[in-house]
Design a protein around this motif. Sequence first.
Motif, PDB file in Angstrom:
ATOM      1  N   HIS A 122       0.827  -1.213   0.000  1.00  0.00           N
ATOM      2  CA  HIS A 122       0.000   0.000   0.000  1.00  0.00           C
ATOM      3  C   HIS A 122       0.867   1.271   0.000  1.00  0.00           C
ATOM      4  CE1 HIS A 122      -3.505   2.470   1.071  1.00  0.00           C
ATOM      5  NE2 HIS A 122      -2.705   3.094   1.919  1.00  0.00           N
ATOM      6  N   GLU A 123       1.834   1.320   0.926  1.00  0.00           N
ATOM      7  CA  GLU A 123       2.645   2.542   1.012  1.00  0.00           C
ATOM      8  C   GLU A 123       3.527   2.691  -0.230  1.00  0.00           C
ATOM      9  OE1 GLU A 123       1.361   4.235   3.034  1.00  0.00           O
ATOM     10  OE2 GLU A 123       1.253   3.465   5.068  1.00  0.00           O
ATOM     11  N   ALA A 124       4.005   1.566  -0.786  1.00  0.00           N
ATOM     12  CA  ALA A 124       4.852   1.656  -1.986  1.00  0.00           C
ATOM     13  C   ALA A 124       4.088   2.294  -3.139  1.00  0.00           C
ATOM     14  CB  ALA A 124       5.373   0.269  -2.378  1.00  0.00           C
ATOM     15  N   VAL A 125       2.840   1.861  -3.374  1.00  0.00           N
ATOM     16  CA  VAL A 125       2.117   2.427  -4.518  1.00  0.00           C
ATOM     17  C   VAL A 125       1.653   3.863  -4.239  1.00  0.00           C
ATOM     18  CG1 VAL A 125       1.492   0.177  -5.466  1.00  0.00           C
ATOM     19  CG2 VAL A 125      -0.160   1.391  -4.030  1.00  0.00           C
ATOM     20  N   GLU A 126       1.408   4.161  -2.969  1.00  0.00           N
ATOM     21  CA  GLU A 126       1.114   5.570  -2.654  1.00  0.00           C
ATOM     22  C   GLU A 126       2.325   6.437  -2.996  1.00  0.00           C
ATOM     23  OE1 GLU A 126      -2.168   5.583   0.973  1.00  0.00           O
ATOM     24  OE2 GLU A 126      -0.054   5.826   1.472  1.00  0.00           O
ATOM     25  N   GLU A 127       3.492   5.961  -2.615  1.00  0.00           N
ATOM     26  CA  GLU A 127       4.690   6.786  -2.850  1.00  0.00           C
ATOM     27  C   GLU A 127       5.022   6.891  -4.341  1.00  0.00           C
ATOM     28  OE1 GLU A 127       7.506   5.198  -0.035  1.00  0.00           O
ATOM     29  OE2 GLU A 127       6.264   5.902   1.625  1.00  0.00           O
TER      30      GLU A 127
ATOM     31  N   GLN B 144       5.672   9.909   8.149  1.00  0.00           N
ATOM     32  CA  GLN B 144       4.902   8.895   8.894  1.00  0.00           C
ATOM     33  C   GLN B 144       5.112   7.503   8.278  1.00  0.00           C
ATOM     34  OE1 GLN B 144       0.907  10.541   8.422  1.00  0.00           O
ATOM     35  NE2 GLN B 144       0.885  11.222  10.558  1.00  0.00           N
ATOM     36  N   GLU B 145       5.089   7.430   6.936  1.00  0.00           N
ATOM     37  CA  GLU B 145       5.232   6.131   6.264  1.00  0.00           C
ATOM     38  C   GLU B 145       6.614   5.538   6.512  1.00  0.00           C
ATOM     39  OE1 GLU B 145       4.090   6.919   2.200  1.00  0.00           O
ATOM     40  OE2 GLU B 145       1.978   7.145   2.756  1.00  0.00           O
ATOM     41  N   GLN B 146       7.645   6.382   6.435  1.00  0.00           N
ATOM     42  CA  GLN B 146       9.006   5.883   6.662  1.00  0.00           C
ATOM     43  C   GLN B 146       9.160   5.376   8.089  1.00  0.00           C
ATOM     44  OE1 GLN B 146      10.023   5.320   3.487  1.00  0.00           O
ATOM     45  NE2 GLN B 146      12.060   5.696   4.289  1.00  0.00           N
TER      46      GLN B 146
ATOM     47  N   GLU C  27      -2.920   6.895  13.119  1.00  0.00           N
ATOM     48  CA  GLU C  27      -2.762   8.337  12.947  1.00  0.00           C
ATOM     49  C   GLU C  27      -2.516   8.676  11.474  1.00  0.00           C
ATOM     50  OE1 GLU C  27      -0.006   9.968  15.888  1.00  0.00           O
ATOM     51  OE2 GLU C  27       0.438  11.590  14.471  1.00  0.00           O
ATOM     52  N   HIS C  28      -1.694   7.829  10.832  1.00  0.00           N
ATOM     53  CA  HIS C  28      -1.370   8.056   9.415  1.00  0.00           C
ATOM     54  C   HIS C  28      -2.610   7.904   8.523  1.00  0.00           C
ATOM     55  CE1 HIS C  28       0.740   8.039   5.668  1.00  0.00           C
ATOM     56  NE2 HIS C  28       0.386   6.804   5.402  1.00  0.00           N
ATOM     57  N   ILE C  29      -3.387   6.856   8.782  1.00  0.00           N
ATOM     58  CA  ILE C  29      -4.601   6.636   7.981  1.00  0.00           C
ATOM     59  C   ILE C  29      -5.569   7.807   8.178  1.00  0.00           C
ATOM     60  CG2 ILE C  29      -6.692   5.201   7.804  1.00  0.00           C
ATOM     61  CD1 ILE C  29      -4.890   2.734   8.210  1.00  0.00           C
TER      62      ILE C  29
ATOM     63  N   PHE D  86      -4.817  10.845   9.000  1.00  0.00           N
ATOM     64  CA  PHE D  86      -4.268  12.022   8.320  1.00  0.00           C
ATOM     65  C   PHE D  86      -4.606  11.977   6.831  1.00  0.00           C
ATOM     66  CE2 PHE D  86      -0.767  14.063   5.959  1.00  0.00           C
ATOM     67  CZ  PHE D  86      -0.908  15.363   6.435  1.00  0.00           C
ATOM     68  N   GLU D  87      -4.384  10.823   6.212  1.00  0.00           N
ATOM     69  CA  GLU D  87      -4.677  10.725   4.776  1.00  0.00           C
ATOM     70  C   GLU D  87      -6.161  10.942   4.502  1.00  0.00           C
ATOM     71  OE1 GLU D  87      -1.134   7.766   3.251  1.00  0.00           O
ATOM     72  OE2 GLU D  87      -3.067   6.869   3.717  1.00  0.00           O
ATOM     73  N   GLU D  88      -7.019  10.263   5.282  1.00  0.00           N
ATOM     74  CA  GLU D  88      -8.460  10.303   4.973  1.00  0.00           C
ATOM     75  C   GLU D  88      -9.087  11.656   5.335  1.00  0.00           C
ATOM     76  OE1 GLU D  88     -10.516   6.893   6.510  1.00  0.00           O
ATOM     77  OE2 GLU D  88      -9.361   5.505   5.268  1.00  0.00           O
TER      78      GLU D  88
HETATM   79 FE   LIG Z   1       0.177   6.070   3.411  1.00  0.00          FE
END
Ligand SMILES: [Fe+2]
Length: 191
Positions: free
Chosen positions: A54-59, A83-85, A117-119, A121-123
């Motif tokens: 998920h994080e790879a394709v977001e990046e 946050q992802e790192q 927290e990351h989810i 933030f994104e949503e």
């Molecule tokens: Fe993410």
Amino acid sequence: MADVFEVLGRDHTEVKRMLDELEAGPTAATGASENALERRRTLLQKLITAESMHEAVEEEYFWPTVREHVPDGDALADHAIVQEQSGKQELDDLIAVHPLQDRFEGLLSDFIAGAREHIDFEEEQVWPRLRGVITAEQATGLGGRLQAAKRLAPTRPHSNTPPKPGLLKATAPVVGVADRMLDRMTGRDRG
Ligand SMILES: [Fe+2]
Ligand SMILES: [Fe+2]
């Protein structure tokens, strides 16, 4: 065809379900049996696979779109990528620890708190802003690119790889194939 928000939202729902299940336990400290700890470990591996892809394709595709279209998109993307790192680093640490080891539950609860927290933030911060500036066609096109990239995305965190979209696009399919070979060799894909 699913748009970017549906594609990413399905992943978030699945990840949040796994976070809830891991948080509910039982843990070694609350008397989990050996089998229950093994299931905990298998569930963590599934979570790591889902999160890594998920994080790879977001990046690769999502954050570049946010940077391009959203006012203040750079600041939003920079914050999210930090946050992802940090989540990837925590998962890399967790891979090396067994649920019976003392450090495991502390590392896991730090990861769970950060992931939620990351989810959020994104949503709550990013999606509404992106929704307001891209067309339905762009949202669907991006959803399709994310789904296609996920087919070969890395299944492990690779926290040492810099989160640069160009580098990730070039290396992700190769790394993704290597990850899947390793998953097969270690039986992780059958978890
Ligand atoms: Fe993410
Ligand atoms: Fe996400």
